[in-house]
Design an enzyme around this catalytic site. Sequence first.
Site, PDB file in Angstrom:
ATOM      1  CD  GLN A  67      -1.027   0.203   3.761  1.00 15.56           C
ATOM      2  OE1 GLN A  67      -1.360  -0.841   4.310  1.00 15.56           O
ATOM      3  NE2 GLN A  67      -1.417   1.390   4.184  1.00 15.56           N
ATOM      4  CB  CYS A  76      -4.186  -0.788   5.860  1.00 14.83           C
ATOM      5  SG  CYS A  76      -5.050   0.254   7.064  1.00 14.83           S
ATOM      6  CG  ASN A 247       0.751  -5.795   7.122  1.00 15.64           C
ATOM      7  OD1 ASN A 247      -0.143  -5.010   6.801  1.00 15.64           O
ATOM      8  ND2 ASN A 247       1.594  -5.536   8.097  1.00 15.64           N
TER       9      ASN A 247
END
Length: 285
Positions: A67, A76, A247
């Site tokens: 990101q 996110c 993530n």
Amino acid sequence: MFLKKVVVFVTLFIVAANSYRNELVLQDEKQVGSVIKTAPPSKQSVGDLPENYDLRGTGLLTTNLNQHIPVYCGSCWAHAALSSIADRIKIANKGQNSDIIPSVQALINCGTAGSCNGGDSNAVNKWVYENGIPDVTCQQYEAKNKECSAINTCMNCDYNSDVGCYAVENYPVIKVTEFGTVYGDENIMAEIYARGPVSTYINANCIEDYDGGINMYDSCNTHTNNHAIQLNGWGSENGTDYWIGRNSWGSYWGENGMFRIVRGGAYKPNRAFWAVPEVPESMLK
């Protein structure tokens, strides 16, 4: 007087820094609501869950994303929700087709769930349910807030042409048929096991320097969430139960973009958000 000014400056800097790091701008959960057409999985309906459920080596997870490039963007919330939808599509078609990645940039441009200044993963699922979303081949990630327009939804560019770049009118749209929230560790596990990854929230300060192993989530304020992640499995190692998460900080972070964090200890997701993608029959083999 000088000391007071220094104290005030440091205080303001800390407040500003913490505010900057918060990538969650949450909407009223009642306003977001849910659309539930079939009974969601639960610990009672799924039954005994395996001690370990790990999709990382199965080929059923889509590619990692970052990101923060080409510039920092607090998206996110979008990555967590859309990667979960992408993975559920891949799980549904048993990994037999190319990855279908919903466009985060199209969501930032035209969605109502957030921006590079933060957003809400639950609201992402609602927006995709109501509008559908193009895939990343329509709109590449630029990590910045842009106006909503036809060309900023799906575009193409011609070589050696006066036209240059232009809006594409006909393009595939990714849709979801249901979305909602699941509460409690065992029900979250049942949802992941039955239908695929979910999105949830965490304090990023506690995982920022993570480079492998089981994070015990004991180096930060565990009651403050400022970041969205995906949960896609769980396991147990040497008596310590853990979640497996994805993530959106690139594959060079953590365990190839993934991480493990204590389950049943300091980290308590409490609730997670799910959506059921509409997968064409032609993709189901």
